[in-house]
Scaffold this active site. Structure first.
Site, PDB file in Angstrom:
ATOM      1  N   THR A  14       0.953  -1.254  -0.049  1.00 38.87           N
ATOM      2  CA  THR A  14      -0.080  -0.125  -0.063  1.00 38.87           C
ATOM      3  C   THR A  14       0.830   1.199   0.091  1.00 38.87           C
ATOM      4  OG1 THR A  14      -1.678  -1.156   0.993  1.00 38.87           O
ATOM      5  CG2 THR A  14      -1.903   1.112   1.221  1.00 38.87           C
ATOM      6  N   TYR A  27      -7.858  -0.306  -5.074  1.00 41.05           N
ATOM      7  CA  TYR A  27      -6.498   0.382  -5.319  1.00 41.05           C
ATOM      8  C   TYR A  27      -5.592  -0.638  -5.612  1.00 41.05           C
ATOM      9  CZ  TYR A  27      -4.554  -0.783  -1.038  1.00 41.05           C
ATOM     10  OH  TYR A  27      -4.331  -1.510   0.183  1.00 41.05           O
ATOM     11  N   SER A  60       1.835  -7.560  -0.600  1.00 42.00           N
ATOM     12  CA  SER A  60       2.554  -8.661   0.577  1.00 42.00           C
ATOM     13  C   SER A  60       1.980 -10.008   0.521  1.00 42.00           C
ATOM     14  CB  SER A  60       3.082  -8.048   1.635  1.00 42.00           C
ATOM     15  OG  SER A  60       1.834  -7.976   2.623  1.00 42.00           O
ATOM     16  N   ASP A  94       0.254  -6.610   5.265  1.00 45.10           N
ATOM     17  CA  ASP A  94      -0.313  -7.779   5.424  1.00 45.10           C
ATOM     18  C   ASP A  94       0.561  -9.041   6.026  1.00 45.10           C
ATOM     19  OD1 ASP A  94      -2.825  -6.942   4.546  1.00 45.10           O
ATOM     20  OD2 ASP A  94      -2.978  -8.104   2.798  1.00 45.10           O
ATOM     21  N   LYS A 166       0.329  -7.238  13.343  1.00 43.97           N
ATOM     22  CA  LYS A 166      -0.864  -6.557  12.654  1.00 43.97           C
ATOM     23  C   LYS A 166      -2.231  -7.025  13.465  1.00 43.97           C
ATOM     24  CE  LYS A 166      -2.801  -4.874   8.158  1.00 43.97           C
ATOM     25  NZ  LYS A 166      -2.870  -5.062   6.778  1.00 43.97           N
TER      26      LYS A 166
HETATM   27  N1  GLU Z   1      -2.584  -6.490   1.266  1.00 46.90           N
HETATM   28  C1  GLU Z   1      -1.705  -5.289   0.897  1.00 46.90           C
HETATM   29  C2  GLU Z   1      -0.336  -5.535   1.018  1.00 46.90           C
HETATM   30  O1  GLU Z   1      -0.176  -6.239   2.164  1.00 46.90           O
HETATM   31  C3  GLU Z   1      -2.275  -4.233   1.289  1.00 46.90           C
HETATM   32  C4  GLU Z   1      -1.859  -3.810   2.816  1.00 46.90           C
HETATM   33  C5  GLU Z   1      -0.924  -2.891   3.180  1.00 46.90           C
HETATM   34  O2  GLU Z   1       0.100  -2.950   2.338  1.00 46.90           O
HETATM   35  O3  GLU Z   1      -1.136  -2.176   4.096  1.00 46.90           O
HETATM   36  O4  GLU Z   1       0.424  -5.268   0.480  1.00 46.90           O
END
Ligand code: GLU
Length: 328
Positions: A14, A27, A60, A94, A166
């Site tokens: 993100t 996104y 991720s 994640d 998290k």
């Molecule tokens: N699912 C994505 C990731 O882990 C978005 C969550 C984030 O980056 O905060 O890359």
């Protein structure tokens, strides 16, 4: 004062997310190239020179063995390079705790290695990525940051890999530090460490694995039977982490099946599906008699990473596995 040179490894997530249209919900993680993120950061007037290296541009949830090998290789080269003061890894949140712990277990603690993420995409209203990144630069360039293992910088806090977790899916304040609190508070203007380094000059605790064994997480639920345990053995699981109820509990038939796994040389670690808390030995489950291991403070995701590293290094005896979990 000389400006530190910091290697910035991009993986996506993100913090490099785009396409939210400012206030939208959907996104693309990794939609922004690392070069343009770093160029943006250059304009913030940070007191460091940043060297970008893109490893991946993915969410991720898709990070795995290939990216972990690339990250470990890049960090190893940077730790040996006298021109590099520290490393920042831009990472989705994640699985940030998994990557952080894997690197923490397998890298020496001689220079700061800092994961940083964001909860809002780079083009969203109130994006947190640039501030988190500026904070990470402050940490990675700080001469007191070495000897603390791999760290995660989020929301003005510096968390140790072993403690970071998290705990929220979308709020900006998404990470908790358990059982120890944060290592430091950081803002773009200040950095206050709460104690001395806990791994000064430490060598890597484990060699980086040549390959990762299949270790599965089994979540316990009321009324479940032992067939999921048999299914995991059927697909070749070399280790099992139980995300148990409460202090790592499961129905008796499941514990009996897990004890049979342990007796056959497949180590079993009992963690908890509860958000927070220790899982200790021999509380309600007779670990000594069943040959099981208590995860202590590690949640299921991080317990799986540690168990993979242990098995890859030939450590499968329950007492030796327990000692590694006790060491946190
Ligand atoms: N699912 C994505 C990731 O882990 C978005 C969550 C984030 O980056 O905060 O890359």
């Amino acid at each position: 004062m000389t400006r530190p040179t910091i290697l910035v490894l991009g993986t996506g997530g993100t913090i490099a997310g785009a396409g939210s249209g400012g206030t939208g919900v959907a996104y693309r993680p990794g939609g922004v190239a690392l070069e343009s993120l770093v160029a943006h950061l250059g304009a913030l007037g940070l007191a460091a020179d940043l060297v970008p290296e893109e490893i991946a541009r993915i969410g991720s949830q898709d990070i795995g063995w290939a990216e972990w090998q690339a990250l470990h290789g890049a960090c190893t080269r940077a730790l040996a390079d006298p021109r590099i003061a520290g490393v920042i890894i831009a990472h989705g949140t994640d699985t940030a705790e998994e990557t952080a712990l894997l690197l923490d277990l397998t890298l020496p603690a001689t220079k700061p290695v800092v994961l940083v993420g964001a909860m809002r995409p780079a083009d969203a209203v109130g994006a947190d990525g640039m501030r988190n990144f500026a904070n990470a630069v402050k940490v990675a360039g700080d001469r007191h940051a070495a000897g603390r293992g791999v760290m995660l910088v989020m929301g003005d806090a510096v968390l140790a890999a072993r403690d970071a977790r998290k705990a929220a899916t979308s709020s900006i304040d998404a990470f908790r530090s358990f059982p120890r609190g944060p290592l430091a508070r950081v803002t773009p203007a200040s950095l206050d460490w709460f104690g001395p380094p806990h791994r000064p000059g430490a060598a890597a605790r484990y060699p980086f694995p040549a390959e990762l064994p299949r270790v599965a997480i089994l979540t316990a639920g009321a009324g479940m039977d032992a067939r999921p345990v048999e299914a995991l053995l059927g697909i070749g699981a070399r280790g099992i982490v139980l995300a148990g109820m409460g202090q790592g509990n499961a129905p008796a038939v499941v514990l009996e099946a897990l004890a049979r796994c342990a007796a056959s040389g497949v180590p079993v670690v009992r963690a908890t599906r509860v958000d927070e808390g220790l899982v200790d030995r021999n509380v309600e489950v007779a670990d000594d008699a069943l040959g099981l291991v208590a995860a202590r403070a590690l949640g299921p995701a991080k317990a799986r990473v540690l168990l993979m590293v242990l098995i890859a290094n030939g450590i499968t005896d329950p007492q030796a596995v327990q000692a590694a979990f006790d060491a946190g």
